[in-house]
Design a protein around this motif. Structure first.
Motif, short mmCIF file in Angstrom:
data_model
loop_
_atom_site.label_atom_id
_atom_site.label_comp_id
_atom_site.label_asym_id
_atom_site.label_seq_id
_atom_site.Cartn_x
_atom_site.Cartn_y
_atom_site.Cartn_z
N THR A 232 -19.46 71.45 101.51
CA THR A 232 -20.12 70.51 102.63
C THR A 232 -20.90 70.53 103.53
O THR A 232 -22.00 70.32 104.39
N LEU A 233 -19.96 71.41 104.41
CA LEU A 233 -20.95 71.71 105.97
C LEU A 233 -21.93 72.89 106.18
O LEU A 233 -22.93 72.47 107.50
N GLU A 239 -29.69 71.43 105.12
CA GLU A 239 -30.03 69.30 105.09
C GLU A 239 -29.32 68.90 106.01
O GLU A 239 -28.03 67.94 105.41
N PRO A 240 -29.67 67.92 106.71
CA PRO A 240 -28.87 67.23 107.43
C PRO A 240 -28.75 65.81 106.60
O PRO A 240 -27.67 64.75 106.74
N ARG A 241 -29.71 65.35 105.54
CA ARG A 241 -29.12 64.07 105.26
C ARG A 241 -27.94 64.34 104.12
O ARG A 241 -27.90 64.72 103.74
N ALA A 242 -27.57 62.68 104.87
CA ALA A 242 -25.95 62.94 103.05
C ALA A 242 -26.22 61.45 102.96
O ALA A 242 -26.11 60.85 103.48
N ALA A 243 -24.92 61.12 102.04
CA ALA A 243 -24.15 59.93 101.65
C ALA A 243 -23.00 60.00 101.55
O ALA A 243 -22.34 60.77 100.90
N LEU A 244 -22.21 58.70 101.64
CA LEU A 244 -20.72 58.30 101.33
C LEU A 244 -20.28 57.18 100.36
O LEU A 244 -21.59 56.54 100.38
N VAL A 245 -18.96 57.52 100.34
CA VAL A 245 -18.70 56.03 98.82
C VAL A 245 -17.56 56.17 99.16
O VAL A 245 -16.59 56.99 99.11
N ALA A 261 -26.41 63.12 109.22
CA ALA A 261 -25.24 64.19 109.79
C ALA A 261 -25.09 65.43 110.28
O ALA A 261 -26.27 65.83 110.58
N GLU A 262 -24.15 65.39 111.30
CA GLU A 262 -24.59 66.39 112.15
C GLU A 262 -22.82 66.79 112.37
O GLU A 262 -22.05 65.73 112.53
#
Length: 299
Positions: A232-233, A239-245, A261-262
């Motif tokens: 993940t990291l 690619e800093p774009r990410a998604a959460l659910v 994300a950073e």
């Protein structure tokens, strides 16, 4: 006996994350197909965690639910899923043939989990199939044990929102994050990674209620000791774009978020959480709140 391990399973972002964290794993049993124990595991599950990419390349994430048996593996390099997200799910229209996809199978009562990443090879009105390109297990740490039961839900209209600097999230989203003990994060390697390490991944994050901090529209998530793969990291570095659910197991409400994300690599990134070895922030760009969308309750 051949075990189908990928010789060099990590891309440049994962290797850099391992370096920044002080070292990677002693071994990396990441395979290009599913071992039998994984193939037997997925049919037991009542839901799957799914990560994909939208039309602009942003990760999107959801929890796909159906009675156990809806996910089967007729061949070691194939996983069939006899279910699709409903139309109001942000992942629904992105499970197309040729799309990269990451899935996590997690059994909350036993804390067992396995990850499988690959490409959608077939999509129909009944479900989809994926060609497996990466298959690996995860340790059971930080999984909140729950016994799930399917219950009737009353689904409400989807509330979608976008955020800008200085915005607050909707009150219902704030409450869900404050109570969250189980979170799933979808990331992508981007096109630069070598083919066998490239793709979409979705992983679990867990802790006691309050382990995720929220300030305005920025979540801070601790990174606890784990298998040191840093999938993940490592993806976040490329690619800093990410998604959460996340799901509320009492109400069935589901919250889907997209953001940037950073990673903060300092060991004192969260001084109030002594278990955290580093942390990452997630600046929300948009989200969807789907009342009553998760059909399982659990304690």
């Amino acid at each position: 006996m051949e075990d189908h391990r990928i010789p060099k399973p990590f891309h440049a972002g994962e290797l850099e994350a391992q370096r920044l964290a002080g070292g990677g794993p002693a071994g990396a049993p990441i395979r290009d197909r599913m071992p039998d124990q994984h193939r037997h595991f997925f049919p037991l599950l009542p839901f799957l965690c799914v990560g994909a990419l939208d039309d602009l390349g942003w990760p999107v994430a959801t929890l796909l639910s159906a009675p156990p048996g809806f996910a089967t593996s007729p061949e070691a390099d194939r996983l069939d899923v006899a279910a699709l997200p409903p139309e109001d799910d942000p992942v629904a229209r992105h499970l197309r043939e040729g799309a990269s996809i990451g899935m996590l199978g997690i059994e909350l009562p036993t804390r067992r989990r396995n990850r499988v990443n690959g490409v959608v090879t077939r999509q129909s009105a009944q479900g989809f199939s994926m060609q497996v390109r990466q298959s690996f297990g995860n340790c059971p740490k930080y999984i909140r044990v729950r016994t799930l039961a399917r219950v009737p839900r009353s689904q409400g209209p989807v509330q979608s929102f976008e955020t800008e600097e200085g915005d607050q999230l909707p009150p219902a989203a704030v409450q869900m994050i404050a109570q969250c003990e189980t979170l799933f994060v979808a990331t992508a390697s981007g096109p630069a990674a070598q083919p066998l390490a490239r793709g979409v991944d979705i992983s679990h994050r867990g802790g006691p209620a309050g382990f995720v901090r929220l300030a305005g529209r920025v979540l801070t998530v601790p990174d606890y000791p784990g298998n040191r793969f840093f999938n993940t990291l490592g993806n976040m570095l490329l690619e800093p774009r990410a998604a959460l659910v996340l799901a509320d197991f009492a109400t069935g409400d589901m919250l889907h978020l997209q953001g940037v994300a950073e990673v903060n690599w300092r060991p004192d990134a969260l001084p109030t959480d002594p278990l955290a070895q580093r942390a990452w922030t997630f600046r929300v760009v948009r989200g969807w709140l789907r009342p009553g969308a998760f059909p399982y309750a659990g304690e």
